[in-house]
Structure formats: C-alpha cells, structure tokens
Scaffold this motif. Structure first.
Motif, PDB file in Angstrom:
ATOM      1  N   GLY A  17     -12.097 -49.671  77.578  1.00 14.15           N
ATOM      2  CA  GLY A  17     -11.105 -50.345  76.771  1.00 14.15           C
ATOM      3  C   GLY A  17     -11.099 -49.913  75.312  1.00 14.15           C
ATOM      4  O   GLY A  17     -10.376 -50.478  74.512  1.00 14.15           O
ATOM      5  N   SER A  18     -11.906 -48.916  74.919  1.00 13.06           N
ATOM      6  CA  SER A  18     -11.958 -48.525  73.519  1.00 13.06           C
ATOM      7  C   SER A  18     -10.785 -47.644  73.117  1.00 13.06           C
ATOM      8  O   SER A  18     -10.601 -47.356  71.948  1.00 13.06           O
ATOM      9  CB  SER A  18     -13.278 -47.808  73.217  1.00 13.06           C
ATOM     10  N   TYR A  19      -9.967 -47.195  74.071  1.00 13.88           N
ATOM     11  CA  TYR A  19      -8.770 -46.429  73.749  1.00 13.88           C
ATOM     12  C   TYR A  19      -7.654 -47.436  73.546  1.00 13.88           C
ATOM     13  O   TYR A  19      -6.946 -47.814  74.473  1.00 13.88           O
ATOM     14  CB  TYR A  19      -8.438 -45.431  74.869  1.00 13.88           C
ATOM     15  N   SER A  20      -7.528 -47.894  72.306  1.00 11.10           N
ATOM     16  CA  SER A  20      -6.686 -49.051  72.005  1.00 11.10           C
ATOM     17  C   SER A  20      -5.206 -48.851  72.331  1.00 11.10           C
ATOM     18  O   SER A  20      -4.499 -49.812  72.577  1.00 11.10           O
ATOM     19  CB  SER A  20      -6.838 -49.429  70.538  1.00 11.10           C
ATOM     20  N   SER A  21      -4.730 -47.606  72.334  1.00 13.54           N
ATOM     21  CA  SER A  21      -3.305 -47.414  72.551  1.00 13.54           C
ATOM     22  C   SER A  21      -2.914 -47.464  74.027  1.00 13.54           C
ATOM     23  O   SER A  21      -1.745 -47.581  74.336  1.00 13.54           O
ATOM     24  CB  SER A  21      -2.858 -46.093  71.942  1.00 13.54           C
ATOM     25  N   CYS A  22      -3.857 -47.382  74.941  1.00  7.44           N
ATOM     26  CA  CYS A  22      -3.539 -47.387  76.372  1.00  7.44           C
ATOM     27  C   CYS A  22      -4.404 -48.389  77.112  1.00  7.44           C
ATOM     28  O   CYS A  22      -5.595 -48.509  76.862  1.00  7.44           O
ATOM     29  CB  CYS A  22      -3.738 -45.995  76.972  1.00  7.44           C
ATOM     30  N   GLU A  23      -3.760 -49.081  78.041  1.00  6.27           N
ATOM     31  CA  GLU A  23      -4.457 -50.078  78.842  1.00  6.27           C
ATOM     32  C   GLU A  23      -4.840 -49.566  80.225  1.00  6.27           C
ATOM     33  O   GLU A  23      -5.694 -50.135  80.879  1.00  6.27           O
ATOM     34  CB  GLU A  23      -3.588 -51.328  79.001  1.00  6.27           C
ATOM     35  N   GLU A  24      -4.173 -48.500  80.678  1.00  5.97           N
ATOM     36  CA  GLU A  24      -4.419 -47.987  82.025  1.00  5.97           C
ATOM     37  C   GLU A  24      -4.011 -46.519  82.100  1.00  5.97           C
ATOM     38  O   GLU A  24      -3.135 -46.072  81.386  1.00  5.97           O
ATOM     39  CB  GLU A  24      -3.612 -48.792  83.040  1.00  5.97           C
ATOM     40  N   VAL A  25      -4.682 -45.791  82.993  1.00  5.69           N
ATOM     41  CA  VAL A  25      -4.347 -44.388  83.252  1.00  5.69           C
ATOM     42  C   VAL A  25      -3.808 -44.289  84.671  1.00  5.69           C
ATOM     43  O   VAL A  25      -4.378 -44.850  85.607  1.00  5.69           O
ATOM     44  CB  VAL A  25      -5.586 -43.471  83.112  1.00  5.69           C
TER      45      VAL A  25
END
Length: 159
Positions: A17-25
């Motif tokens: 969850g540290s990639y704040s701009s994306c919630e899911e890949v």
C-alpha cells in the motif's frame, strides 16, 4: 527512493500500500506468460488481479473510483502491429490507467515517456525486483506527464 536505485544502494522493500497513487494492479497475461512469474512479488507490494482480456479491465476501470495500474505482457499478441493498435485503442477508451508493458523481446527496460501513447513504462522480461519497484513508482508519474502533455494525433487526409 528513486535515488537509492540509481546509486545502486540497498533499499528497504516498500510496504504493502505504499504506492499511494494506485490501489491495485491488473495483470493481463496468458497462461505461459513470464509476467505471471512476478505476480507474487507485485502482490507483496500492492494487491494484484489477473485477467486474460482488456474487456474486464476496461469495465473495472470505468466502474471503480480507486486508482489502478495495468501490466500487460505483449508476448500474448500474435504480432507487434496488433499490440500497438490494441494499446492505442485501450489508451483512448480507458485514459485513467497507468500502463506498464512487458516483453521478452525488449532490449532493455525503458522508464522514459518515449512510448507515452502506448504505455508509461516498458519492462524487459525476465525482470528484476528493482525494475518492478521502479515501474510501480514511475508509471503513475509518467502517466501524469502524459495526461498533462497529451495531444490528440492529427489525421492527414489526402486525395
């Protein structure tokens, strides 16, 4: 964080969850795709969903209010021309998803905006964990650049 990668220093793995701009890949890949080898690694950083077609991803993108990112294996296409057409159409229909393309045929990874009408980052398979982390970090930034600088292509009609 990017400076550590470029200097070759060891970096602590990002927390989920540290990639704040994306919630899911979203991964689009065939059963034999080399991209699936990295699904567990990606899932340790950000939740991953695997699909076999663009249709499902387009529907999710349209219905979801959460930001997502797309990884697609170009090796699932029969030829490069088909892949380019599909990617350009997808970019027009779902202009809210940062996109990472992967392939065994790429000579190297490309984190520039050179292919911005197709994708935000290009990764060569097999890929390293550092390259995957960079893709997760840079694809949303490159996508933001694409959105700010997007110019619709001019269609020339000749007699």
């Amino acid at each position: 964080m990017l400076d550590h990668y470029l200097k070759g220093n060891a970096v602590r793995a990002p927390q989920r969850g540290s990639y704040s701009s994306c919630e899911e890949v979203y991964l689009i890949a065939g059963m034999q795709s080399g991209l699936l080898d990295h699904a567990a690694f990606l899932n340790s950083r950000i939740p991953v969903s695997i699909f076999s077609s663009f249709v499902s991803v387009e529907r999710l993108a349209a219905a979801s209010e959460e930001a997502s990112m797309l990884f697609i294996d170009l090796d699932v296409f029969d030829d490069l021309a088909e892949a380019v057409t599909v990617l350009m159409n997808f970019r027009r229909r779902a202009p809210v998803i940062p996109t990472v393309i992967v392939s065994h045929s790429f000579k190297r990874c490309d984190f520039s905006t050179e292919r911005m009408y197709l994708a935000d980052v290009s990764l060569r398979l097999p890929s390293t964990s550092a390259a995957l982390d960079l893709a997760l970090e840079l694809a949303p930034k490159n996508f933001s650049y694409f959105q700010r600088n997007r110019v619709d292509p001019v269609v020339w009609v000749t007699d």
